[in-house]
Every structure is written in C-alpha cells, then in structure tokens.
Design a protein around this motif. Structure first.
Motif, PDB file in Angstrom:
ATOM      1  N   ILE A  40       0.841  -1.204   0.000  1.00  0.00           N
ATOM      2  CA  ILE A  40       0.000   0.000   0.000  1.00  0.00           C
ATOM      3  C   ILE A  40       0.877   1.256   0.000  1.00  0.00           C
ATOM      4  CG2 ILE A  40      -1.573   1.346   1.463  1.00  0.00           C
ATOM      5  CD1 ILE A  40      -2.861  -1.360   2.234  1.00  0.00           C
ATOM      6  N   ARG A  41       1.960   1.225   0.750  1.00  0.00           N
ATOM      7  CA  ARG A  41       2.894   2.360   0.752  1.00  0.00           C
ATOM      8  C   ARG A  41       3.440   2.586  -0.657  1.00  0.00           C
ATOM      9  NH1 ARG A  41       6.332   5.478   3.714  1.00  0.00           N
ATOM     10  NH2 ARG A  41       8.399   5.801   2.832  1.00  0.00           N
ATOM     11  N   LEU A  42       3.842   1.503  -1.296  1.00  0.00           N
ATOM     12  CA  LEU A  42       4.357   1.592  -2.658  1.00  0.00           C
ATOM     13  C   LEU A  42       3.295   2.168  -3.591  1.00  0.00           C
ATOM     14  CD1 LEU A  42       6.768   0.740  -4.531  1.00  0.00           C
ATOM     15  CD2 LEU A  42       5.560  -1.406  -4.894  1.00  0.00           C
ATOM     16  N   THR A  43       2.062   1.709  -3.399  1.00  0.00           N
ATOM     17  CA  THR A  43       0.950   2.171  -4.226  1.00  0.00           C
ATOM     18  C   THR A  43       0.692   3.657  -4.021  1.00  0.00           C
ATOM     19  OG1 THR A  43      -0.062  -0.003  -4.068  1.00  0.00           O
ATOM     20  CG2 THR A  43      -1.478   1.789  -4.783  1.00  0.00           C
ATOM     21  N   PHE A  44       0.683   4.070  -2.761  1.00  0.00           N
ATOM     22  CA  PHE A  44       0.447   5.482  -2.456  1.00  0.00           C
ATOM     23  C   PHE A  44       1.519   6.374  -3.067  1.00  0.00           C
ATOM     24  CE2 PHE A  44      -2.383   4.659   1.372  1.00  0.00           C
ATOM     25  CZ  PHE A  44      -3.495   5.212   0.762  1.00  0.00           C
ATOM     26  N   ILE A  92      -9.288  15.433   0.866  1.00  0.00           N
ATOM     27  CA  ILE A  92      -8.364  14.877  -0.141  1.00  0.00           C
ATOM     28  C   ILE A  92      -7.868  13.496   0.310  1.00  0.00           C
ATOM     29  CG2 ILE A  92      -6.107  15.160  -1.259  1.00  0.00           C
ATOM     30  CD1 ILE A  92      -6.569  18.193  -1.116  1.00  0.00           C
ATOM     31  N   LYS A  93      -7.488  13.423   1.610  1.00  0.00           N
ATOM     32  CA  LYS A  93      -7.013  12.127   2.128  1.00  0.00           C
ATOM     33  C   LYS A  93      -8.135  11.091   2.127  1.00  0.00           C
ATOM     34  CE  LYS A  93      -4.950  13.950   5.838  1.00  0.00           C
ATOM     35  NZ  LYS A  93      -4.158  14.054   7.099  1.00  0.00           N
ATOM     36  N   LYS A  94      -9.366  11.559   2.338  1.00  0.00           N
ATOM     37  CA  LYS A  94     -10.496  10.630   2.359  1.00  0.00           C
ATOM     38  C   LYS A  94     -10.704   9.984   0.993  1.00  0.00           C
ATOM     39  CE  LYS A  94     -14.033  11.876   4.838  1.00  0.00           C
ATOM     40  NZ  LYS A  94     -15.319  12.515   5.254  1.00  0.00           N
ATOM     41  N   VAL A  95     -10.394  10.726  -0.074  1.00  0.00           N
ATOM     42  CA  VAL A  95     -10.518  10.172  -1.433  1.00  0.00           C
ATOM     43  C   VAL A  95      -9.636   8.938  -1.577  1.00  0.00           C
ATOM     44  CG1 VAL A  95     -10.038  10.607  -3.874  1.00  0.00           C
ATOM     45  CG2 VAL A  95     -11.159  12.358  -2.483  1.00  0.00           C
ATOM     46  N   TYR A  96      -8.390   9.047  -1.103  1.00  0.00           N
ATOM     47  CA  TYR A  96      -7.450   7.929  -1.204  1.00  0.00           C
ATOM     48  C   TYR A  96      -7.745   6.840  -0.166  1.00  0.00           C
ATOM     49  CZ  TYR A  96      -4.697  10.907  -4.276  1.00  0.00           C
ATOM     50  OH  TYR A  96      -4.284  11.692  -5.323  1.00  0.00           O
ATOM     51  N   LEU A  97      -8.119   7.270   1.047  1.00  0.00           N
ATOM     52  CA  LEU A  97      -8.319   6.330   2.142  1.00  0.00           C
ATOM     53  C   LEU A  97      -9.531   5.435   1.926  1.00  0.00           C
ATOM     54  CD1 LEU A  97      -7.250   5.445   4.888  1.00  0.00           C
ATOM     55  CD2 LEU A  97      -8.658   7.233   5.943  1.00  0.00           C
ATOM     56  N   ASN A  98     -10.600   6.005   1.344  1.00  0.00           N
ATOM     57  CA  ASN A  98     -11.828   5.226   1.176  1.00  0.00           C
ATOM     58  C   ASN A  98     -11.626   3.998   0.296  1.00  0.00           C
ATOM     59  OD1 ASN A  98     -13.448   6.669   2.843  1.00  0.00           O
ATOM     60  ND2 ASN A  98     -14.384   7.923   1.248  1.00  0.00           N
ATOM     61  N   LYS A 106      -3.402   6.035   6.937  1.00  0.00           N
ATOM     62  CA  LYS A 106      -3.443   7.393   7.492  1.00  0.00           C
ATOM     63  C   LYS A 106      -2.041   7.930   7.727  1.00  0.00           C
ATOM     64  CE  LYS A 106      -7.972   7.134   9.752  1.00  0.00           C
ATOM     65  NZ  LYS A 106      -8.691   7.115  11.052  1.00  0.00           N
ATOM     66  N   LYS A 107      -1.167   7.033   8.196  1.00  0.00           N
ATOM     67  CA  LYS A 107       0.214   7.449   8.452  1.00  0.00           C
ATOM     68  C   LYS A 107       0.914   7.846   7.151  1.00  0.00           C
ATOM     69  CE  LYS A 107       4.549   5.899  10.527  1.00  0.00           C
ATOM     70  NZ  LYS A 107       5.289   4.790  11.174  1.00  0.00           N
ATOM     71  N   VAL A 108       0.742   7.047   6.114  1.00  0.00           N
ATOM     72  CA  VAL A 108       1.395   7.341   4.831  1.00  0.00           C
ATOM     73  C   VAL A 108       0.828   8.610   4.204  1.00  0.00           C
ATOM     74  CG1 VAL A 108       1.786   6.483   2.482  1.00  0.00           C
ATOM     75  CG2 VAL A 108       1.937   4.901   4.421  1.00  0.00           C
ATOM     76  N   LYS A 128       2.253  17.936   3.756  1.00  0.00           N
ATOM     77  CA  LYS A 128       3.489  18.694   3.560  1.00  0.00           C
ATOM     78  C   LYS A 128       3.581  19.332   2.179  1.00  0.00           C
ATOM     79  CE  LYS A 128       5.858  15.462   6.657  1.00  0.00           C
ATOM     80  NZ  LYS A 128       6.918  14.430   6.766  1.00  0.00           N
ATOM     81  N   ILE A 129       2.621  18.986   1.297  1.00  0.00           N
ATOM     82  CA  ILE A 129       2.679  19.501  -0.082  1.00  0.00           C
ATOM     83  C   ILE A 129       1.725  20.685  -0.214  1.00  0.00           C
ATOM     84  CG2 ILE A 129       2.369  18.930  -2.516  1.00  0.00           C
ATOM     85  CD1 ILE A 129       2.723  15.972  -1.738  1.00  0.00           C
TER      86      ILE A 129
END
Length: 784
Positions: A275-279, A303-309, A370-372, A378-379
């Motif tokens: 998942i880290r690699l994917t993110f 924005i994070k919810k888009v990826y997290l869901n 969530k951690k990743v 930061k962007i």
C-alpha cells in the motif's frame, strides 16, 4: 460520490488494486484459519476433557502393588483427592501382536497395553467421544496404530504370547486422552472384561499399574505428589501431571496454528508495504490533481479521504472474502484434530474468534494508510503544481558514469546502476523478497530438521545407525548380557553402547523427594550436543535435561550438586552438563556406570550401535529382531518419525502452502513494482528508444536490476530463516525441553532449488511486464 471515485480509481489501476486486494485477502485468510484452528482446539479440548475425565496425577508403576496402601493414602488426602482409580495394564511386545498373515507390530516404539474400561474417570472414548463399550472377542484399537498400520473396522488382530493365542475383531477406534499423542510412549487397547480375565488367568503379558488421582476443584497437586513420595508408595515409573497430557494433545495443531499466524503477520506487513508503494506511485501520478484540489479549496481531510476510502472498501471486501474462505482452507489442517480430538467441529466459538483476523487487518491497514497519507499535508498547492516536486532533494552524486564500467555488459551495468541510484525505491522490493524467502525456507528447515536422524539429539539420544530396546520380560537381564556379548563378536558392528534407565529418588529444591529417570552408560560413544557442560565421565557426575535443570524442575546449573537416593543411601552428585530432551515430559538425567543400578526400579534397557561401512542396516535390524523376540529394533530416523508423529505430516502441508503463497506474492509485487517504475520512467524509456536502444536492451536493464535485488533478498532471507528462525523455534520448543534447536540444512533445497524457483518466477514476470510497456507507441510516450 466517494464510492464512485473508488470505483473509477480501481478501474483505472486494475493491477495495483488486484495486488493489494489479494494480499489483504491472503492475510485475513491465513489469520482467520489460524484463529479457527485455535478456537476449535480450545473448544474441542474442553469437550474432550469433559467426556474423558482425565486424571490430574498419574503414577506409573511396575512391580509389587498393594491396593490397601493406596486406599488408605486416598482417605488421608480427601481434602485434595476426589477420586482414585488404579488401571491394571497387561503389556505386550509388538512382536506378540499379529496383523493379517505375516505382519506384526514388532517395529513400533510404543509400549502396547491391553486394558478394560475404567469405572470412575480416565475413560477411553470412541470416535464420537462416547465411552467405549467392547464386547467379548472384540478390541478397540488406538488411533495411532489405526493410522500406522492402516487398520479397518472388521479387521482382526491376533495376540500370541507363550501358550496363549486369541483372535480379536476390531470393533472401534480408541480415542485416549492420556495416550493419544505419539509423544506418550504407551498405547492402550481396550478389550472386554471376560477376555481380560482370561489373559490374567493364563498369565500373559507383563503387569503394570496406572495409579490415578482426580483432585477436588481446589486440590493441591504438588501437595499430593509430595505426600505420596514421603509415604513410600509404589512409584517405579514416571509421575505425570494432567497438564502434560493437555500439552501433548494440543501440540501438533497448536504448532501448525503458530506457523500460520507467523506467515499471516508477514503478509500483513507485505500488504502494508504494498500500500505504501501504491500510495507513493499514486501520489506521484496525481500530484497535479492534488494541487488543483488544494487550490480550489478542498480540505486536506477530504483529499485524504478520497485515497483512504479505496483501501477501506478493499479491506472490508477482502476481509469478508478471506473470512469466508478460511472455513474452507482450514479443512486442510483439521484432519489431525478430527481424528485425535473430535469428529464434530461444529462449535460456534470459531465463528466469533475468527472475526479477530479481518478486524485486526482492517484497523492495521487503515492506520497505516493514514500514516502514509500524512505526506500530503506537507505539499502546498503551488509545490504540487510544479512537475519536479517529487524529484527535489534527490542525491545526484555517485552517478556511476558508463565509461567507468569494465566488468559488465552495458545493459546489466545500467540496471545495477539504477538500483544503486534509487536504492530507497528498491529497498521496499528487497524487503519483500527477504520476507518471501523466509516464508519458503523456514517451514522447509523445520520439516528437514524434524525428519532428520540428527533430531534424535533433542530426544536425549545420541545419533547412531540402530537402536535396540529390550522390553520387560523374565529374561530381560540375561537377554541384555547376551546381546552385548553378541555385539562384541559381531564384525558387522563398528561400535555400540549399552544403557540402563532406572527410576531414582532425587531431592528437589524444596528439600523433599521427587522421582526422576536416570540413564546409566558410556555417553562418549554416541555423544549428545550439550547446552552447557559435558557428558558424565566419572563417579559422582550427573547430567540433567533442560527441563529437569530449569526453575520448574530441580533448579540446578552446571557445578551445582544433586542428592540422589541409591538403594537407601543418599549420594551427592555434581551436575556436569545440561542437555535437551523432549521425551518423558523432558525430565531425564544421565550418569556414569559408576552409579549403582536401582535393581528394583529398572524401566528399560537400550543398546545403540553403528554398523560397519558397507553393511546393510535393514538386514542387520531384521537379524537382531528375529534373534531377540522381546526386542524392538529401529533405525534412529524411524524412531524419530514415530515419536514426532503427525507434526511431520502437517509440516509438509505448510511447506507446500508457504511456497505457493511466496510465489503469488513475488509475482504480484514484482508486477506492481515494475508498473510503478515503468510509469515513472516512461519519458526516460522513450529517450533510450529514440537513441537506438531496442525493447530487448531496455528489458535487460530492468531485469538485471530487479534480479540483483532478488538475489540479495534471497541471501538475506535464507540467513534470516537460519538464525532468526532457529531462535523462534527454540523459544517455542523450550517448554517441551529443547531450548536450542539447530536446523538441519539440505543445501540443494535451500541454496539451489528454492532460489531457482524464485528467480525463474521473477524473471518471467519481469519479461511479461516490460514487454507490455517498452513496446508501446514511442510518439505517445514522448508527447507525455
């Protein structure tokens, strides 16, 4: 809306989605399967205990027996003892038990006893866990022998001993809580009272007694055992607590569950890294979109919810599928449990406990996501709209110019150079290759170790070609002397050593007396590997097993003294060594021949030997088996396999499963990694093709870099399975009496076959993945 975004993202990134989904499903599948096994084990062991009502304390005894003394002791200990029962065993040698026309049980390492069903407790059950009732002329055969000799209901066995001969029809299989396991050295055949009385009248078999106690709910087991010893009651044999029987019954299935849980944890780690690699790949590709969303005012949380869901949905769906499939897969491992514990696995506990796996995996994945995703915070919107944001800060030094290459072809050098320059990217792949190798090699090492003659050293036995056990008979002493004389004159025997095991009283840490088995002989002929110290060589020296020397035993270390009662005389002996032994509850000891033999408490005689070079071991085994009817002759490998029983068989399933899972992981991860890498390198690939490099050249570059990472991963994975694996297995085995396991390595499997399989699989995957990308339309790549 969020579901629509998830659906579109999954459709757009099919390979990535499928890869992550498979890993999460496998992690849940294995985790739920292991939990399922543990849940079944807890519930079924509880039900088996309830039906069998096993003894809390069992004292085995050979020799004179006065029931009135036991009755008097029981009455005196009524505050602790609820019930007492003595089972009288009629012991036979395996050669006395005939199967079919020409086969006997002469090769078994087990003591064979014929008994009648108990009346109060310690009941022997049938396969429906009902109390066995056997008719005259019939016999219930232990499950252990049913498997070993493929015995069927309706088959016959014939008991021949002296002038006695009787044929019995197998009417049922005996599920024996106290003696089910191959780790217990005795097995009980159940017959009718009339047949048993006939055997007694005709004086067939050797008498042995199981003096059993069932304690009250708050009964003190240690107090009863201490009082029993101080009263000087019959104790010519080992004393076994009820917890040992529980451990032996659960050991095989619990060991399988622990290994599956370990693999499941490794899969969760791999899924998280995947998942880290994917993110990283997704955020890199979607950087401009993230900048646009931030610029138009969408919050970081949304924005994070888009990826997290997406991963929430994947985890839920994969969790449900893995949970349901676990009830199918677990049947591969439940055969032993169905046979030895209960045929009915319909308990409800497994459905509840198995939910732990999908819930645990879901929360682990979501927390990791969530951690990743914190990297998005930061962007800034301005930075995200700049195309070079993800490239900033990278070290441009150590570029390894092509002109300095003198050892490799250009394509290989460029592939290796790429790994060095982007090691932070490749280290993820490297770690996963290490884990996959570990998943393959660790179960293989465990199987090879258990299946090896060297494993005998963990059973308190020195490695030798052959082992002859003499059973208790009227002529056992004469047979023992005659056997040694014959071995001395047998030119086919290179060396041999004779050992006698007797029961002795020894003073424990509290100052009271316990019974332990002490083996006497020359232990320099077939040496053991000692955890500490050495073998006893002279008068007054003794070596203790790890379990005996531990705090739960005599609490001794090398250099301490032990007081042993020898024929009424207290003798102080010095501990010179500590060794490993998983037999007899792990509590044994060894002493030099200078220790006087306890004639009234001899348990068994053993002779170990090595044959001369060129001599057929099987022929020599058959010769001594035919010469000594009461002897049991085995080679050490066969002895080990019979003792370890079903654990070895179940390890084969785990080895095959581990290889299958590792191959699936390697294929999916390699494909996912290359898709991400080739996507990042699309413009670079286009430039290389435009200056004349062929698709084959480019493919070789990626193959060289990835295979180098694989080879390094295999090397570290094998070393990790050797050293870390030995540590983990030693921890698990320490409760049984083996605290330092050293794996037996089969080099061609560990360093050739398994690595070759992984290299071929990865090489094929790289070839297919690169072919799809590097042969795309060049103009499209250059425009992008």
């Amino acid at each position: 809306m969020f579901l629509k975004i998830v659906k579109n993202d999954c459709y757009r990134k099919k390979i990535i989605t499928v890869t992550v989904f498979v890993f999460i499903t496998l992690a849940v599948l294995l985790g739920a399967s292991a939990t399922n096994i543990i849940a079944n084990l807890i519930q079924l062991m509880s039900e088996l205990q309830e039906r069998a009502v096993p003894a809390d304390i069992t004292q085995m005894h050979s020799g004179k027996y006065d029931p009135t003394e036991i009755h008097k002791f029981t009455e005196e200990q009524r505050e602790n003892i609820a019930m007492q029962e003595t089972m009288v065993l009629l012991n036979f040698d395996g050669s006395n038990i005939h199967l079919g026309q020409n086969q006997t049980m002469a090769g078994t390492i087990q003591d064979i006893s014929f008994v009648v069903q108990n009346k109060k407790f310690d009941f022997i059950l049938d396969l429906n866990n009902e109390k066995l009732e056997v008719k005259e002329g019939e016999v219930a055969v232990p499950i252990y022998f049913m498997e070993q000799y493929d015995l069927k209901i309706g088959d016959t066995i014939t008991v021949k001993s002296g002038g006695y001969q009787k044929e019995f029809v197998i009417s049922d299989y005996a599920r024996d809580y106290e003696m089910n396991s191959s780790f217990t050295s005795s097995k009980r055949f159940v017959i009718n009272q009339a047949d048993y009385d006939e055997m007694l009248i005709k004086q067939t078999g050797e008498l042995e007694y199981l003096i059993e106690f069932k304690l009250n709910g708050n009964g003190d087991s240690q107090a009863v055992q201490t009082a029993y010893i101080e009263a000087g009651l019959p104790a010519n044999g080992p004393t076994i607590g009820g917890k040992i029987f529980l451990l032996f019954n659960a050991m095989s299935d619990a060991a399988v569950a622990m290994i599956i849980i370990l693999i499941s944890i490794l899969l969760i780690i791999i899924a998280s890294l995947c998942i880290r690699l994917t993110f990283l790949a997704t955020i890199d590709e979607d950087l401009r979109e993230i900048g646009v969303m931030k610029a138009i005012g969408i919050s970081k949380k949304d924005i994070k919810k888009v990826y997290l869901n997406k991963y929430r949905v994947l985890s839920v769906v994969a969790g449900i599928i893995g949970y349901l499939l676990s009830f199918v897969v677990v049947n591969l491992f439940n055969g032993n449990m169905r046979l030895y514990i209960s045929s009915d696995l319909s308990g409800n506990l497994k459905y509840v406990l198995s939910l732990i796996a999908p819930l645990f995996v879901y929360f682990m994945i979501v927390m990791y996501c969530k951690k990743v995703l914190k990297s998005i915070d930061k962007i800034s919107a301005v930075e995200a709209l700049r195309s070079d944001i993800m490239e900033r800060g990278k070290n441009r030094k150590n570029s390894f110019p092509l002109l300095k290459n003198k050892f490799f072809s250009t394509n290989i050098y460029m592939g290796l150079r790429d790994v060095w320059k982007r090691f932070k990217l490749y280290r993820l792949l490297f770690f996963i290759f290490v884990v996959c190798t570990f998943i393959v090699i660790l179960p293989l090492n465990i199987y090879n170790t258990m299946n090896s003659p060297e494993f005998s050293t963990y059973m308190g036995i020195g490695k030798s070609d052959m082992r002859i056990d003499l059973r208790r008979t009227d002529t056992i002493t004469e047979d023992f002397k005659k056997l040694q004389e014959e071995l001395q004159n047998d030119s086919d025997i290179e060396k041999y050593a004779a050992y006698i095991t007797s029961s002795y009283q020894v003073k424990n840490a509290e100052g009271s007396w316990d019974y332990i088995n002490i083996e006497i002989g020359d232990f320099s002929v077939f040496p053991l590997n000692y955890l500490e110290g050495r073998a006893p060589k002279g008068e007054g020296e003794i070596s203790l097993s790890f379990a005996n020397a531990s705090k739960d035993g005599l609490n001794k270390k090398v250099g301490d003294e032990v007081v042993v009662n020898v024929a009424g005389t207290e003798k102080t002996m010095k501990v010179v060594g500590i060794y490993q032994d998983i037999t007899n509850g792990g509590k044994t000891a060894k002493a030099d021949t200078s220790l006087a033999l306890n004639e009234d408490a001899v348990l068994w005689y053993i002779v170990s030997m090595d044959v001369a070079q060129g001599v057929d071991i099987r022929e020599k085994m058959d010769f001594y088996q035919n010469t000594y009817d009461s002897a049991q002759v085995n080679d050490i490998k066969e002895y080990t396999q019979q003792t370890l029983g079903n654990i070895i068989d179940q390890m084969i399933t785990i080895v095959i499963g581990g290889i299958t899972i590792a191959v699936i992981i390697v294929v999916l991860i390699t494909a996912l990694f290359l898709k991400m890498l080739l996507s990042k390198d699309m413009s670079q690939i286009a430039i290389m093709r435009s200056v004349g490099l062929t698709s084959k050249n480019i493919k070789h570059q990626y193959m060289a870099g990835t295979l180098m990472v694989l080879i390094l991963g295999i090397i570290l994975g094998v070393l990790a399975s050797d050293y870390l694996g030995e540590f983990l297995v030693s921890m698990a085995m320490s409760s049984m009496g083996a605290a330092r396991i050293q794996f037996v390595h089969v080099a061609w499997q560990t360093w050739l076959l398994c690595p070759l399989v992984l290299i071929v699989v990865v090489g094929f995957t790289i070839s297919v993945c690169c072919k799809v990308t590097v042969e795309d339309d060049l103009s499209v790549a250059l425009r992008s």
